[in-house]
Design an enzyme around this catalytic site. Sequence first.
Site, PDB file in Angstrom:
ATOM      1  N   HIS A   1       0.831  -1.209   0.000  1.00 40.51           N
ATOM      2  CA  HIS A   1       0.000   0.000   0.000  1.00 40.51           C
ATOM      3  C   HIS A   1       0.865   1.259   0.000  1.00 40.51           C
ATOM      4  O   HIS A   1       0.387   2.339  -0.318  1.00 40.51           O
ATOM      5  CB  HIS A   1      -0.936  -0.005   1.210  1.00 40.51           C
ATOM      6  CG  HIS A   1      -1.986  -1.065   1.106  1.00 40.51           C
ATOM      7  ND1 HIS A   1      -3.290  -0.800   0.744  1.00 40.51           N
ATOM      8  CD2 HIS A   1      -1.914  -2.411   1.264  1.00 40.51           C
ATOM      9  CE1 HIS A   1      -3.974  -1.929   0.709  1.00 40.51           C
ATOM     10  NE2 HIS A   1      -3.161  -2.930   1.020  1.00 40.51           N
TER      11      HIS A   1
ATOM     12  N   ASP B   1       3.321   9.605  -0.876  1.00 36.63           N
ATOM     13  CA  ASP B   1       2.145   8.806  -0.517  1.00 36.63           C
ATOM     14  C   ASP B   1       2.010   7.676  -1.532  1.00 36.63           C
ATOM     15  O   ASP B   1       2.172   7.915  -2.737  1.00 36.63           O
ATOM     16  CB  ASP B   1       0.901   9.710  -0.597  1.00 36.63           C
ATOM     17  CG  ASP B   1      -0.147   9.371   0.451  1.00 36.63           C
ATOM     18  OD1 ASP B   1      -0.209   8.197   0.870  1.00 36.63           O
ATOM     19  OD2 ASP B   1      -0.904  10.273   0.842  1.00 36.63           O
TER      20      ASP B   1
END
Length: 421
Positions: free
Chosen positions: A124, A320
Amino acid sequence: MPLLRSSGGTWVGWTGDADDAPEPFELDGVTLHPIGISADEVEDYYEGFSNDTLWPLYHDALRDSTYNFRHWETYRDVNQRFADTLAAVAPPDAVVWIHDYHLQLVAQMLREQRSDVQIGFFFHIPFPPYELFMRLPWRTEIAAGLAACDLVGFQRSINAANFVAACEELLDVVPHVGSYPISIDVDEIEAVAAGRATRQLSNRYRTRLGEPEVVLLGVDRLDYTKGISQRLRAYQSLLDDGTLETERCVMVQVATPTREGVEHYQNERAEIEQLVGEINGVHGRLGYPALHYLYQSLPFDDLIALYRTGDVMLVTPLRDGMNLVAKEYVTTRLDGDGVLVLSEFAGAADELTDAVLVNPHDEKALREAIVTAVEMHRHERRARLARLREVVRGSDVQGWAERFLTDLDASPGHGAPAPKP
Ligand code: GDG
């Protein structure tokens, strides 16, 4: 969970509370196998190795990592516990899907016990460039742990390339990899956003904010990777020099508590709260703060209502993996209006190219991006948002899971990465 429900699968995981290992149980048709993690292990495995070694290193080394042998040993032990449990509960020829950086050794440990299962892994978070990954004292063990997978999936193709480079250098093998940008449940979020209660709540929020012309919004876990302090500083400087005026604009920043036991997070919170005080002290008016700051986790429906209130959504992480807030925001804007300011350093920037893209490390650029968003004409706002919504609708989370699992099913199998030619 919906995926596990439809496939009749089993979830093996940690509840998030120390010493909490209930017996396996059924929930909504899914079997859950909780793994116990003691309070000491939470410190060494979760706060230590996962979030004070790997997390900063994998996010561009935005903070110094600690390298502590005891943390590493505990990480190995906990990974072994997951692998042992999986080896015991996985049916013959099962598909095992491992998620994220906390569990990078599990595939190899499971493979040693079970040659029949198909193992996929999804990151992720980013996978760092080789130069950074090489800092990790246990880089070879981690690379080997992951290379035992039949397929390792990443958010962005650059992350996959970074991992391949690490495996070639450290292990002399070429692992099976792919990029699978994660997404959201578009139908579910649209349904909540369309609800009467959500619309009413969104209107109430705007009233409570003093009916400003422009509501600027940030929603993040309070993490130094999210660039909250840089964002607030840009807002502060735009107020300081009069480019933005509080008669016209107000900002809301939701910062969800996270990893409060880790020092970098405590420092980041202190810095943000200092800035909030400075901004409101100088620019607030009685009854009208310039910045509404919530250090709390909001109920999901309230968050959706808040997205609908935000005219300009500021998603400006320094790094991110993907950033789902960006995708959630555009999806809730059923009125067809709203501007997304998005960091180039979020995985979402690969797809959401109609956002106002910005380098958040560049203070001047960040200021300009905010002004561009605030001043954008209605026609352009609507055109950009329509295209953004289209992109997210065309690749939702169900499609993401299907694509990964289809590729895993088709992968050559059983953790034998090709030797380097
Ligand atoms: C990691 C990666 C990757 C936030 N505040 C509240 C709340 N949220 C929800 C958001 C969103 C989720 O949390 C945050 O997801 P992000 O993707 O933005 O970021 P991370 O938590 O860092 O997630 C990231 C992601 O994994 C998925 O692969 O995109 O890059 O770092 O869904 O809505 N939810 C509620 N209250 C809040 O106050 N209910």
